[in-house]
Design a protein around this motif. Structure first.
Motif, mmCIF file in Angstrom:
data_model
loop_
_atom_site.group_PDB
_atom_site.id
_atom_site.type_symbol
_atom_site.label_atom_id
_atom_site.label_comp_id
_atom_site.label_asym_id
_atom_site.label_seq_id
_atom_site.Cartn_x
_atom_site.Cartn_y
_atom_site.Cartn_z
ATOM 1 N N MET A 1 0.838 -1.206 0.000
ATOM 2 C CA MET A 1 0.000 0.000 0.000
ATOM 3 C C MET A 1 0.871 1.253 0.000
ATOM 4 O O MET A 1 0.607 2.226 -0.695
ATOM 5 C CB MET A 1 -0.866 0.022 1.266
ATOM 6 N N ASN A 2 1.916 1.186 0.820
ATOM 7 C CA ASN A 2 2.832 2.317 0.935
ATOM 8 C C ASN A 2 3.512 2.601 -0.404
ATOM 9 O O ASN A 2 3.590 3.750 -0.848
ATOM 10 C CB ASN A 2 3.867 2.002 2.017
ATOM 11 N N THR A 3 3.975 1.544 -1.060
ATOM 12 C CA THR A 3 4.605 1.721 -2.370
ATOM 13 C C THR A 3 3.602 2.289 -3.368
ATOM 14 O O THR A 3 3.921 3.216 -4.116
ATOM 15 C CB THR A 3 5.139 0.376 -2.895
ATOM 16 N N ALA A 4 2.389 1.759 -3.361
ATOM 17 C CA ALA A 4 1.372 2.236 -4.304
ATOM 18 C C ALA A 4 1.076 3.719 -4.076
ATOM 19 O O ALA A 4 0.984 4.507 -5.028
ATOM 20 C CB ALA A 4 0.100 1.410 -4.163
ATOM 21 N N ALA A 5 0.962 4.118 -2.810
ATOM 22 C CA ALA A 5 0.672 5.525 -2.512
ATOM 23 C C ALA A 5 1.825 6.421 -2.955
ATOM 24 O O ALA A 5 1.620 7.498 -3.518
ATOM 25 C CB ALA A 5 0.407 5.707 -1.021
ATOM 26 N N LYS A 6 3.059 5.942 -2.730
ATOM 27 C CA LYS A 6 4.204 6.753 -3.157
ATOM 28 C C LYS A 6 4.276 6.860 -4.677
ATOM 29 O O LYS A 6 4.644 7.895 -5.227
ATOM 30 C CB LYS A 6 5.504 6.167 -2.600
ATOM 31 N N ILE A 7 3.902 5.789 -5.365
ATOM 32 C CA ILE A 7 3.856 5.853 -6.834
ATOM 33 C C ILE A 7 2.893 6.965 -7.257
ATOM 34 O O ILE A 7 3.213 7.806 -8.101
ATOM 35 C CB ILE A 7 3.417 4.504 -7.447
ATOM 36 N N LEU A 8 1.735 7.010 -6.627
ATOM 37 C CA LEU A 8 0.741 8.043 -6.974
ATOM 38 C C LEU A 8 1.318 9.443 -6.763
ATOM 39 O O LEU A 8 1.229 10.310 -7.638
ATOM 40 C CB LEU A 8 -0.522 7.857 -6.126
ATOM 41 N N VAL A 9 1.919 9.658 -5.594
ATOM 42 C CA VAL A 9 2.473 10.979 -5.289
ATOM 43 C C VAL A 9 3.565 11.349 -6.297
ATOM 44 O O VAL A 9 3.606 12.470 -6.815
ATOM 45 C CB VAL A 9 3.035 11.020 -3.859
ATOM 46 N N PHE A 10 4.412 10.366 -6.608
ATOM 47 C CA PHE A 10 5.513 10.676 -7.524
ATOM 48 C C PHE A 10 5.048 10.838 -8.969
ATOM 49 O O PHE A 10 5.714 11.513 -9.750
ATOM 50 C CB PHE A 10 6.634 9.630 -7.391
ATOM 51 N N MET B 1 9.906 3.369 -8.463
ATOM 52 C CA MET B 1 9.452 3.060 -7.102
ATOM 53 C C MET B 1 9.447 1.556 -6.853
ATOM 54 O O MET B 1 9.837 1.093 -5.788
ATOM 55 C CB MET B 1 8.034 3.603 -6.888
ATOM 56 N N VAL B 2 9.004 0.807 -7.859
ATOM 57 C CA VAL B 2 8.988 -0.647 -7.711
ATOM 58 C C VAL B 2 10.426 -1.153 -7.571
ATOM 59 O O VAL B 2 10.733 -1.973 -6.702
ATOM 60 C CB VAL B 2 8.274 -1.313 -8.908
ATOM 61 N N ALA B 3 11.324 -0.622 -8.409
ATOM 62 C CA ALA B 3 12.724 -1.044 -8.327
ATOM 63 C C ALA B 3 13.296 -0.703 -6.962
ATOM 64 O O ALA B 3 13.951 -1.518 -6.310
ATOM 65 C CB ALA B 3 13.533 -0.376 -9.432
ATOM 66 N N GLN B 4 13.012 0.522 -6.512
ATOM 67 C CA GLN B 4 13.560 0.961 -5.230
ATOM 68 C C GLN B 4 13.062 0.073 -4.089
ATOM 69 O O GLN B 4 13.806 -0.254 -3.174
ATOM 70 C CB GLN B 4 13.137 2.407 -4.975
ATOM 71 N N THR B 5 11.800 -0.341 -4.173
ATOM 72 C CA THR B 5 11.234 -1.135 -3.087
ATOM 73 C C THR B 5 11.644 -2.599 -3.165
ATOM 74 O O THR B 5 11.958 -3.225 -2.157
ATOM 75 C CB THR B 5 9.694 -1.049 -3.120
ATOM 76 N N TYR B 6 11.627 -3.153 -4.373
ATOM 77 C CA TYR B 6 11.756 -4.610 -4.472
ATOM 78 C C TYR B 6 13.106 -5.092 -4.983
ATOM 79 O O TYR B 6 13.403 -6.280 -4.891
ATOM 80 C CB TYR B 6 10.629 -5.178 -5.334
ATOM 81 N N LEU B 7 13.908 -4.167 -5.523
ATOM 82 C CA LEU B 7 15.204 -4.597 -6.039
ATOM 83 C C LEU B 7 16.020 -5.242 -4.916
ATOM 84 O O LEU B 7 16.665 -6.272 -5.103
ATOM 85 C CB LEU B 7 15.955 -3.397 -6.629
ATOM 86 N N GLN B 8 15.934 -4.637 -3.723
ATOM 87 C CA GLN B 8 16.679 -5.171 -2.590
ATOM 88 C C GLN B 8 16.212 -6.589 -2.242
ATOM 89 O O GLN B 8 17.022 -7.448 -1.914
ATOM 90 C CB GLN B 8 16.539 -4.247 -1.380
ATOM 91 N N LEU C 1 21.751 0.350 -5.005
ATOM 92 C CA LEU C 1 21.866 1.643 -5.676
ATOM 93 C C LEU C 1 22.780 1.534 -6.896
ATOM 94 O O LEU C 1 22.529 2.144 -7.934
ATOM 95 C CB LEU C 1 22.397 2.684 -4.684
ATOM 96 N N LEU C 2 23.841 0.726 -6.736
ATOM 97 C CA LEU C 2 24.749 0.485 -7.857
ATOM 98 C C LEU C 2 23.987 -0.119 -9.033
ATOM 99 O O LEU C 2 24.117 0.315 -10.174
ATOM 100 C CB LEU C 2 25.864 -0.465 -7.410
ATOM 101 N N TRP C 3 23.152 -1.118 -8.732
ATOM 102 C CA TRP C 3 22.409 -1.780 -9.798
ATOM 103 C C TRP C 3 21.359 -0.863 -10.413
ATOM 104 O O TRP C 3 21.101 -0.912 -11.613
ATOM 105 C CB TRP C 3 21.763 -3.068 -9.271
ATOM 106 N N LEU C 4 20.790 -0.005 -9.595
ATOM 107 C CA LEU C 4 19.849 0.977 -10.120
ATOM 108 C C LEU C 4 20.565 1.904 -11.093
ATOM 109 O O LEU C 4 20.047 2.249 -12.159
ATOM 110 C CB LEU C 4 19.251 1.786 -8.961
ATOM 111 N N GLY C 5 21.802 2.273 -10.715
ATOM 112 C CA GLY C 5 22.615 3.110 -11.592
ATOM 113 C C GLY C 5 22.869 2.431 -12.921
ATOM 114 O O GLY C 5 22.731 3.035 -13.988
ATOM 115 N N VAL C 6 23.210 1.132 -12.856
ATOM 116 C CA VAL C 6 23.464 0.373 -14.082
ATOM 117 C C VAL C 6 22.203 0.328 -14.944
ATOM 118 O O VAL C 6 22.250 0.571 -16.152
ATOM 119 C CB VAL C 6 23.930 -1.065 -13.730
ATOM 120 N N LEU C 7 21.065 0.061 -14.292
ATOM 121 C CA LEU C 7 19.797 0.031 -15.030
ATOM 122 C C LEU C 7 19.534 1.364 -15.711
ATOM 123 O O LEU C 7 19.082 1.429 -16.853
ATOM 124 C CB LEU C 7 18.633 -0.291 -14.080
#
Ligand SMILES: Nc1ncnc2c1ncn2[C@@H]1O[C@H](COP(=O)(O)OP(=O)(O)O)[C@@H](O)[C@H]1O
Ligand SMILES: [Mg+2]
Lengths: 352, 259
Positions: free
Chosen positions: A38-47, A291-298, A324-330
């Motif tokens: 729910m938290n991720t979904a709400a943040k997606i909306l805000v962003f 947001m999904v990557a930030q939440t679930y990549l870990q 964060l490194l992998w996010l950078g690569v992506l």
């Protein structure tokens, strides 16, 4: 399609993705019971609102600003300060929101009129300086802002977790204050996005693109470019403040790290570029993926790291701390393969 | 005599020590097409830049219908009826041909600050923009991006954008330069068409002498930033000073003979 202001996704794949996503966000509280989802979904909306508002100036007007999180912060602080200082009801929420929008508009006008005449790079530098000064001021004025700790506050009764709209669960879900907050944010996001879509497809939005393409000629055919650029800056600031207001409503807390940090500014920039600048729909795609990557990549990395635990170097590289490194690569890969962002590439492919 | 719609008084600009336009006083009347001629670097484009406001003069004044506009903003001048087509094509490259023209139409019709209507709902502007494309024979490329046009078509679009502004004073800076021979007549017909409207003042910088002969009501000669001659085509063309300054650059044999 007048609700989309005549600007449809123009790619079947994109249209399908957006419909699925909006449906997913619409049923999220029913489909996923976990607070984290729910938290991720709400943040997606805000962003989505925040990134779309940034695309308004970056993608459409060609203005590079690093002060966007400042306006995001002003929105959130407006609500936080009003709710913590006044009786935490609707009047406080409205007062905080209106004050935040007014402050954003005035500040953006001043920054615009004084500095939008200078070259893009200098404007970017000026906004960076102003935003940094603002962050410092926010943490210094701790009587008002709670300093580094931020402010926790109460919401009006129907947005409080203990509130129940119905006696019985509906489709297995307790419709409590959190669910109501979520749907409030959902409706606001859709309305704000459609309003921005209208603005970029208005005669005004078209002038912004003309100025981005060739401000010299725009001026020569009769457009006062400084007026248009300043107005774009003000609108983007006010939409960013709206995103801040929604963020505060969701978190019932605001502090420098949730809205003001430079890290968030960079995230917004990445989401805009990955989604596709100057498309507005890119905000939906970019904010969701990020947001999904930030939440679930870990999580994914923890899994892989565990599975490869016996291979020393590999398990280290995929350790969750390296996310964060992998996010950078992506990010690098996506910019390399989709220079116009995901939406731009999908539209190109649809045209062929 | 008809009152001038546009006039410059002692108009001067210096770039460092170089005087690019030197105390030029000249008036332009409605219903008249004035050709401004002179060798490369004579200051023709700079004179235009001063009038349309891209450059601030070092001295002198510019009068539009008798009002001093010397310090007026570029955008303001455009809306007051001073229109300009550029020698170096200046388009909105990643927008379509029709959109380039429609944006100018939108400026003239004054709804650029409309935020909540869609651009497509202003039908008249789209129709009027399409009419401009017809006039320069560019309808076929309507939906192409401006950046993807051939050089000749970009020159036509440049002119179409000026038509969309429909100013009282048209300033054309070498509109046919770089166009292929079969494209030039479109522009000539167009200039003839505008000339028929006696309310319009036309300033034309042009190198092709046959074009000048067929269109000019009057010729002004600029040389090293100074107004060298001004008068009826027949009189000006025969002045020895003009031959020397303007045509002197043509035959290389004579050119070397002078040295
Ligand atoms: N912005 C500028 N800065 C310095 N010199 C300039 C500038 N614009 C024009 N000039 C100089 O002024 C002179 C006149 O140029 P221009 O008006 O372009 O000539 P024309 O259009 O008659 O060929 C040239 O010597 C040119 O180098
Ligand atoms: Mg020139």
């Amino acid at each position: 399609m007048s609700i989309l202001s005549g600007d449809s996704p123009r790619s079947r794949l994109l249209a399908a993705a957006i419909i699925l996503l909006v449906l997913g966000l619409a049923i999220a509280p029913f489909a996923f019971s976990s607070a984290r989802t729910m938290n991720t979904a709400a943040k997606i909306l805000v962003f989505i609102v925040l990134v779309a508002s940034y695309d308004l100036i970056l993608g459409f007007a060609g203005i590079i600003s690093f002060a966007h999180t400042m306006f995001f912060g002003i929105g959130a602080y407006g609500v936080a300060i009003a709710m913590s200082r006044m009786e935490p009801g609707w009047i406080a929420l409205a007062t905080g929101s209106v004050a935040a929008l007014a402050v954003s508009a005035v500040l953006a006008t001043i920054i615009g009129l004084f500095s939008l005449r200078v070259r893009t790079v200098f404007f970017a530098m000026i906004t960076l300086a102003v935003a940094t000064a603002f962050t410092t001021a926010a943490s210094q004025l701790s009587d008002w802002t709670g300093g580094e700790d931020g402010i926790s506050f109460k919401m009006p009764a129907i947005f409080q977790p203990s509130f129940r709209l119905f006696e019985q669960p509906v489709l297995g879900l307790n419709v409590n204050g959190r669910v109501l907050s979520y749907y409030f944010i959902f409706v606001c996001t859709i309305a704000l996005f459609l309003l921005m879509l209208r603005i970029v497809n208005s005669p005004f939005g078209r002038v912004l693109q003309a100025i981005r393409e060739n401000s010299f000629r725009a001026e020569a055919v009769g457009y006062r470019t400084i007026v248009y650029r300043t107005l774009a800056n003000v609108l983007a600031a006010m939409f960013a403040a709206c995103a801040g207001i929604l963020m505060a409503i969701w978190l019932r807390y605001n502090g420098p790290d949730t809205t003001l940090s430079l890290e968030i500014m960079i995230d917004i920039l990445l989401m805009t570029v990955i989604g596709g600048m100057g498309t507005l729909y890119g905000a939906i795609v970019g904010a969701t993926l990020f947001m999904v990557a930030q939440t679930y990549l870990q999580d994914v990395m923890a899994l892989v790291s565990g599975a490869t635990g016996h291979i020393p170097l590999l398990s280290n590289i995929v350790h969750p701390d390296r996310w964060l490194l992998w996010l950078g690569v992506l990010f690098i890969l996506s910019v390399y393969y989709f220079p116009q962002g995901i939406v731009g590439s999908l539209r190109d492919r649809a045209k062929r | 005599m008809i009152a001038p719609s546009l006039a410059t008084r002692d108009l001067t600009v210096r770039f460092g020590g170089h005087v690019a336009v030197n105390a030029v006083s000249c008036s332009f009347q409605p219903g008249t097409l004035t050709c401004i001629v002179g060798p490369n670097g004579a200051g023709k484009t700079t004179y235009f830049n001063l009038i349309s406001g891209q450059i601030t003069p070092s001295g002198g004044t510019i009068l539009l219908n008798g009002n001093d506009i010397t310090r007026m903003a570029v955008s303001q001048r455009a809306l007051r009826g001073l229109g300009r087509a550029f020698q170096l094509t200046s388009l909105f490259p990643r927008l379509s041909v029709i959109e380039n023209v429609r944006l100018v139409m939108q400026s003239r019709q004054g709804f650029g600050l409309s935020l909540l209507s869609t651009w497509t709902s202003h039908r008249q502007a789209i129709e009027d923009a399409d009419a401009c494309l017809v006039r320069v024979a560019l309808t076929k490329r309507r939906d192409t991006l401006a950046a993807e046009l051939s050089h000749g078509d970009q020159r036509k679009l440049e002119v179409a954008m000026l038509l969309a502004l429909d100013p009282d004073i048209f300033m054309f800076d070498e509109p046919t330069a770089g166009m292929s021979v079969d494209e030039v007549p479109v522009i000539l017909d167009l200039l003839q068409g505008i000339k028929k409207d006696t309310a319009k003042t036309i300033l034309l910088v042009e190198h092709k002498m046959d074009v000048v002969r067929s269109l000019a009501d009057r010729i002004v000669v600029l040389h090293n930033g100074t107004l060298l001659a001004d008068g009826k085509p027949a009189d000006v063309m025969d002045l020895p000073i003009v031959h020397e300054a303007y045509l002197g650059s043509l035959p290389p044999v004579q050119g070397t003979a002078h040295v």
